[in-house]
Design a protein around this motif. Structure first.
Motif, mmCIF file in Angstrom:
data_model
loop_
_atom_site.group_PDB
_atom_site.id
_atom_site.type_symbol
_atom_site.label_atom_id
_atom_site.label_comp_id
_atom_site.label_asym_id
_atom_site.label_seq_id
_atom_site.Cartn_x
_atom_site.Cartn_y
_atom_site.Cartn_z
ATOM 1 N N VAL A 179 56.525 9.573 34.336
ATOM 2 C CA VAL A 179 55.667 8.408 34.084
ATOM 3 C C VAL A 179 56.350 7.432 33.131
ATOM 4 O O VAL A 179 56.416 6.226 33.389
ATOM 5 N N LEU A 180 56.852 7.937 32.021
ATOM 6 C CA LEU A 180 57.483 7.059 31.038
ATOM 7 C C LEU A 180 58.770 6.450 31.590
ATOM 8 O O LEU A 180 59.118 5.319 31.262
ATOM 9 N N GLY A 181 59.458 7.188 32.449
ATOM 10 C CA GLY A 181 60.690 6.672 33.026
ATOM 11 C C GLY A 181 60.455 5.489 33.943
ATOM 12 O O GLY A 181 61.357 4.689 34.183
ATOM 13 N N GLY A 182 59.233 5.353 34.464
ATOM 14 C CA GLY A 182 58.926 4.235 35.345
ATOM 15 C C GLY A 182 58.247 3.076 34.644
ATOM 16 O O GLY A 182 57.757 2.152 35.302
ATOM 17 N N ALA A 183 58.212 3.086 33.316
ATOM 18 C CA ALA A 183 57.508 2.040 32.567
ATOM 19 C C ALA A 183 58.169 0.678 32.738
ATOM 20 O O ALA A 183 59.398 0.562 32.728
ATOM 21 N N VAL A 184 57.348 -0.349 32.906
ATOM 22 C CA VAL A 184 57.827 -1.725 33.040
ATOM 23 C C VAL A 184 57.787 -2.429 31.691
ATOM 24 O O VAL A 184 58.703 -3.137 31.307
ATOM 25 N N GLY A 185 56.704 -2.248 30.950
ATOM 26 C CA GLY A 185 56.563 -2.859 29.642
ATOM 27 C C GLY A 185 56.006 -4.266 29.707
ATOM 28 O O GLY A 185 55.809 -4.839 30.781
ATOM 29 N N GLY A 186 55.763 -4.831 28.549
ATOM 30 C CA GLY A 186 55.275 -6.197 28.453
ATOM 31 C C GLY A 186 53.882 -6.385 29.013
ATOM 32 O O GLY A 186 53.129 -5.430 29.213
ATOM 33 N N VAL A 187 53.530 -7.622 29.294
ATOM 34 C CA VAL A 187 52.213 -7.947 29.815
ATOM 35 C C VAL A 187 52.032 -7.355 31.206
ATOM 36 O O VAL A 187 50.936 -6.900 31.558
ATOM 37 N N VAL A 188 53.094 -7.347 32.008
ATOM 38 C CA VAL A 188 53.022 -6.758 33.348
ATOM 39 C C VAL A 188 52.642 -5.287 33.253
ATOM 40 O O VAL A 188 51.816 -4.792 34.014
ATOM 41 N N GLY A 189 53.224 -4.588 32.291
ATOM 42 C CA GLY A 189 52.878 -3.196 32.073
ATOM 43 C C GLY A 189 51.418 -3.029 31.702
ATOM 44 O O GLY A 189 50.775 -2.047 32.084
ATOM 45 N N GLY A 190 50.881 -3.991 30.957
ATOM 46 C CA GLY A 190 49.470 -3.950 30.592
ATOM 47 C C GLY A 190 48.566 -4.111 31.802
ATOM 48 O O GLY A 190 47.523 -3.447 31.899
ATOM 49 N N LYS A 195 55.392 -2.605 45.026
ATOM 50 C CA LYS A 195 54.370 -3.599 45.376
ATOM 51 C C LYS A 195 53.391 -3.808 44.221
ATOM 52 O O LYS A 195 53.018 -4.953 43.924
ATOM 53 N N MET A 196 52.973 -2.715 43.575
ATOM 54 C CA MET A 196 52.066 -2.867 42.444
ATOM 55 C C MET A 196 52.722 -3.652 41.319
ATOM 56 O O MET A 196 52.075 -4.489 40.673
ATOM 57 N N ILE A 197 53.984 -3.393 41.092
ATOM 58 C CA ILE A 197 54.711 -4.117 40.045
ATOM 59 C C ILE A 197 54.777 -5.599 40.383
ATOM 60 O O ILE A 197 54.529 -6.473 39.537
ATOM 61 N N GLN A 198 55.116 -5.922 41.640
ATOM 62 C CA GLN A 198 55.199 -7.327 42.052
ATOM 63 C C GLN A 198 53.841 -8.016 41.966
ATOM 64 O O GLN A 198 53.748 -9.166 41.518
ATOM 65 N N ASP A 199 52.792 -7.315 42.375
ATOM 66 C CA ASP A 199 51.444 -7.890 42.285
ATOM 67 C C ASP A 199 51.054 -8.141 40.830
ATOM 68 O O ASP A 199 50.417 -9.152 40.502
ATOM 69 N N ALA A 200 51.436 -7.225 39.934
ATOM 70 C CA ALA A 200 51.143 -7.391 38.508
ATOM 71 C C ALA A 200 51.898 -8.588 37.937
ATOM 72 O O ALA A 200 51.382 -9.322 37.094
ATOM 73 N N GLN A 201 53.117 -8.780 38.395
ATOM 74 C CA GLN A 201 53.911 -9.930 37.947
ATOM 75 C C GLN A 201 53.267 -11.241 38.378
ATOM 76 O O GLN A 201 53.219 -12.203 37.613
ATOM 77 N N GLY A 250 51.506 -14.113 35.989
ATOM 78 C CA GLY A 250 52.029 -15.472 36.010
ATOM 79 C C GLY A 250 50.991 -16.534 36.320
ATOM 80 O O GLY A 250 51.282 -17.722 36.247
ATOM 81 N N LYS A 251 49.764 -16.109 36.665
ATOM 82 C CA LYS A 251 48.715 -17.100 36.987
ATOM 83 C C LYS A 251 48.270 -17.874 35.766
ATOM 84 O O LYS A 251 48.215 -17.342 34.675
#
Length: 231
Positions: A64-75, A220-226, A230-231
């Motif tokens: 789980v931690l190895g796949g962390a994105v971080g930042g607002v996207v991670g939130g 896909k979830m990461i891209q959707d979060a990005q 960005g909205k």
């Protein structure tokens, strides 16, 4: 259900203390602060994983931690995982559901997923419990799931390593047969590694015979979060 792991909580507390004491961040908005904290959190997590991979790092928490994105996207991802974790907890109350970082650690002990002795065949009760999780996994299709199999210390380490891998594969095969995409899953057998209880007692050995899931965001979830950020 635990809302946040000890590791994640310690990171949030230490990072939050650091940033709130910095004069340069006092005039930033919440989004900017979140991105900054996420960046430092990623560095800290990276250091933790770097020190622990190869020493039990190949676990659900490590995945789980190895796949962390971080930042607002991670939130944003974390908020979606909060909802999924609550639904898993409601669907299968006997499971141990733990929110870790931007993902979920799910522990299915013998009460939830049981196998016949020395076999990798799922019992009828195990299949019934996995059936309860399938609607949640279908609803949150934009996740990857790594399945870790464990045994107690009875028998040889080599035998248990093989058996644990076969049991993890049986869980994957069952879920895929029920309509979940095979590409979402990875399986790993860890045998007697990383016991969560003493192997000196019957109760402890029962707890160690378990299956763990690491649920993380897919691309896909990461891209959707990005896009959402960005909205």
């Amino acid at each position: 259900m635990k809302k946040i792991s000890v590791i994640a909580l310690a990171l949030v507390m230490s990072i939050g203390t650091f940033f709130t004491s910095c004069e340069s961040l006092k005039n930033t908005n919440n989004t900017q602060r979140g991105a900054g904290i996420g960046a430092v959190a990623g560095a800290v997590i990276g250091g933790v994983l770097g020190n622990n991979l190869g020493k039990g790092g190949n676990t659900a928490v490590g995945a789980v931690l190895g796949g962390a994105v971080g930042g607002v996207v991670g939130g944003v991802i974390g908020n979606k995982m909060d909802k999924q974790a609550r639904q898993i907890d409601q669907a299968l109350p006997g499971a141990e559901v733990e929110r870790v970082g931007e993902g979920i650690k799910l522990v299915l002990n013998e009460n939830a997923v049981r196998f016949d002795t020395n076999k990798s065949t799922l019992t009828a009760a195990a299949k019934a419990n996995l059936d309860k999780l399938i609607p949640v996994f279908q609803e949150y299709a934009d996740t990857n799931i790594t399945i870790f199999g464990y045994t107690d210390s009875t028998g040889s380490a080599d035998y248990n390593l093989k058996l644990s891998g076969e049991r993890a594969s049986s869980v994957k095969s069952y879920l895929v047969a029920k309509g979940l995409s095979s590409s979402r899953f990875k399986v790993t057998g860890l045998g007697i590694a990383d016991p969560i209880a003493s192997n000196e007692t019957v109760e402890g050995r029962s707890k160690n015979r378990r299956v763990e899931f690491a649920i993380t965001a897919n691309e896909k979830m990461i891209q959707d979060a990005q896009k959402e950020e960005g909205k």
